[in-house]
Enzyme design. Sequence first.
Site, PDB file in Angstrom:
ATOM      1  N   HIS A 155      -3.690  -9.652   3.327  1.00  0.00           N
ATOM      2  CA  HIS A 155      -5.282  -9.273   3.870  1.00  0.00           C
ATOM      3  C   HIS A 155      -5.379 -10.046   4.657  1.00  0.00           C
ATOM      4  O   HIS A 155      -4.585 -11.822   4.844  1.00  0.00           O
ATOM      5  CB  HIS A 155      -6.015  -9.824   2.391  1.00  0.00           C
ATOM      6  CG  HIS A 155      -5.445  -8.869   1.004  1.00  0.00           C
ATOM      7  ND1 HIS A 155      -6.117  -9.493  -0.179  1.00  0.00           N
ATOM      8  CD2 HIS A 155      -6.077  -7.489   1.636  1.00  0.00           C
ATOM      9  CE1 HIS A 155      -6.332  -8.089  -1.311  1.00  0.00           C
ATOM     10  NE2 HIS A 155      -5.763  -7.181   0.230  1.00  0.00           N
ATOM     11  N   TYR A 174      -9.516 -11.042  -7.194  1.00  0.00           N
ATOM     12  CA  TYR A 174      -8.996 -10.288  -7.875  1.00  0.00           C
ATOM     13  C   TYR A 174      -8.372 -11.398  -8.912  1.00  0.00           C
ATOM     14  O   TYR A 174      -8.024 -11.793 -10.205  1.00  0.00           O
ATOM     15  CB  TYR A 174      -7.195 -10.331  -7.596  1.00  0.00           C
ATOM     16  CG  TYR A 174      -6.838  -9.080  -6.734  1.00  0.00           C
ATOM     17  CD1 TYR A 174      -6.884  -7.873  -7.629  1.00  0.00           C
ATOM     18  CD2 TYR A 174      -6.683  -9.444  -5.498  1.00  0.00           C
ATOM     19  CE1 TYR A 174      -6.511  -6.540  -6.772  1.00  0.00           C
ATOM     20  CE2 TYR A 174      -6.841  -8.134  -4.868  1.00  0.00           C
ATOM     21  CZ  TYR A 174      -5.986  -7.091  -5.334  1.00  0.00           C
ATOM     22  OH  TYR A 174      -5.847  -5.456  -4.773  1.00  0.00           O
ATOM     23  N   ARG A 234       0.897  -1.293   0.200  1.00  0.00           N
ATOM     24  CA  ARG A 234       0.125  -0.016  -0.051  1.00  0.00           C
ATOM     25  C   ARG A 234       0.982   0.794  -0.445  1.00  0.00           C
ATOM     26  O   ARG A 234       2.133   0.969   0.457  1.00  0.00           O
ATOM     27  CB  ARG A 234      -1.208   0.088   1.112  1.00  0.00           C
ATOM     28  CG  ARG A 234      -1.585  -0.842   1.112  1.00  0.00           C
ATOM     29  CD  ARG A 234      -2.861  -1.041   3.047  1.00  0.00           C
ATOM     30  NE  ARG A 234      -3.463  -2.226   3.005  1.00  0.00           N
ATOM     31  CZ  ARG A 234      -3.237  -3.398   3.426  1.00  0.00           C
ATOM     32  NH1 ARG A 234      -1.977  -3.560   3.863  1.00  0.00           N
ATOM     33  NH2 ARG A 234      -4.451  -4.813   3.350  1.00  0.00           N
ATOM     34  N   ARG A 281      -1.039  -1.312  -7.197  1.00  0.00           N
ATOM     35  CA  ARG A 281      -1.181  -2.908  -6.141  1.00  0.00           C
ATOM     36  C   ARG A 281      -1.505  -3.512  -6.817  1.00  0.00           C
ATOM     37  O   ARG A 281      -1.430  -5.007  -6.333  1.00  0.00           O
ATOM     38  CB  ARG A 281      -1.518  -2.611  -4.891  1.00  0.00           C
ATOM     39  CG  ARG A 281      -2.297  -3.565  -3.752  1.00  0.00           C
ATOM     40  CD  ARG A 281      -2.289  -2.463  -2.270  1.00  0.00           C
ATOM     41  NE  ARG A 281      -3.038  -3.766  -1.200  1.00  0.00           N
ATOM     42  CZ  ARG A 281      -2.357  -4.402  -0.264  1.00  0.00           C
ATOM     43  NH1 ARG A 281      -1.294  -4.349  -0.279  1.00  0.00           N
ATOM     44  NH2 ARG A 281      -3.568  -5.170   0.630  1.00  0.00           N
ATOM     45  N   HIS A 337      -3.318   2.655  -5.228  1.00  0.00           N
ATOM     46  CA  HIS A 337      -3.633   1.112  -5.092  1.00  0.00           C
ATOM     47  C   HIS A 337      -3.507   0.872  -6.369  1.00  0.00           C
ATOM     48  O   HIS A 337      -3.074  -0.776  -6.927  1.00  0.00           O
ATOM     49  CB  HIS A 337      -5.022   1.163  -5.347  1.00  0.00           C
ATOM     50  CG  HIS A 337      -5.142   0.651  -3.631  1.00  0.00           C
ATOM     51  ND1 HIS A 337      -4.126   1.445  -2.570  1.00  0.00           N
ATOM     52  CD2 HIS A 337      -5.819  -0.080  -2.568  1.00  0.00           C
ATOM     53  CE1 HIS A 337      -4.516   0.901  -1.345  1.00  0.00           C
ATOM     54  NE2 HIS A 337      -6.077  -0.115  -1.487  1.00  0.00           N
ATOM     55  N   LYS A 375      -2.533  -2.817   8.051  1.00  0.00           N
ATOM     56  CA  LYS A 375      -3.242  -2.092   8.900  1.00  0.00           C
ATOM     57  C   LYS A 375      -3.412  -2.782  10.091  1.00  0.00           C
ATOM     58  O   LYS A 375      -3.051  -4.133  10.862  1.00  0.00           O
ATOM     59  CB  LYS A 375      -4.961  -2.550   8.030  1.00  0.00           C
ATOM     60  CG  LYS A 375      -4.080  -0.864   6.685  1.00  0.00           C
ATOM     61  CD  LYS A 375      -5.953  -1.485   6.181  1.00  0.00           C
ATOM     62  CE  LYS A 375      -6.078  -1.007   5.294  1.00  0.00           C
ATOM     63  NZ  LYS A 375      -7.195  -0.979   4.169  1.00  0.00           N
TER      64      LYS A 375
END
Length: 322
Positions: free
Chosen positions: A293, A302, A165, A270, A267, A191
């Site tokens: 994730h 994806y 990110r 990414r 993004h 995150k």
Amino acid sequence: MVAVDGGGAGARLSRAVDTYLDHLTVERALAVNTLASYRRDLDRYVEWLVAAGVSDLSDVTTRDIAAHVADLRAPAGDASPLSASSAARAASAVRGLHRFALLEGLAPSDPSREVKPPSLPKRLPKALDVDQVARLLAVPAQAAAGPLELRDAALLEFLYGTGARISEAVGIAVDDLDLDARPGMVVLHGKGGKTRLVPMGSYARTTLDAYLVRGRPSLAANGTGSPNVFLNARGGPLSRQSAWTILRKAADRAGLPVDGPSGVSPHTLRHSFATHLLDGGADIRVVQELLGHASVTTTQVYTLVTVDRLREIYATAHPRAR
């Protein structure tokens, strides 16, 4: 804030909203813009309740909340409907208010528990093809190889080479890098304070090494010793906004769209990283780990991109496809 007098129909509702937002400010430390959005959403909710004859959170029913959420998407009169994403955010703010009211004893129950927020349309991530990525990454190399150009080249290669990110990329420190390993490795801080170890290929490793040796020392000399890898011209940490500007300028010079739904965004690299890995046969669980994730469900979007790619290849390559 809803304008009500001290004894007005919405006074208790407004005080509950103020208490909830104070809680979010102190306990959750939400961003100013997020709090402002919640304020607008909840002020709208209070106005709706007052118009419906409801003056206390204790009197709100599940049907009231469901009707309000429905009205967000199809309001009566001259009001403009909210987008699906804005309506979902507003519904989340309402649900948060009612959960808080229950926990704080402001209401005996949480009538929002049974109300589902509006479903968001599934959007496929935007991804560049391999040739477009190559054009984008070549842009900084076409300029004079000064400290800033070396930094920009390293940043773009790093974003595509690791799938980081943009906030993770600008946040890495020199000590997070291991360029002596084959492939190179980096610790990304994601995150929720989670970290992950991600490999990077020879292109990212080479451009980073060139920047660290020939570019970063010049930028660092202007600052006060920031440990960040990517620095601005004053020697301080590069901001997310500046990194986005670097990406957009490179995309524009590469002849790629920078505005609208198909425009290159923070993004984009990414998304391209994940899509190209899956196109190349990578296991989705591996891609999940690389992207950081928490759930493979997030990564599965994806696979929809690659299925479309398979259909395209089949339609153009198979002799009896048409």
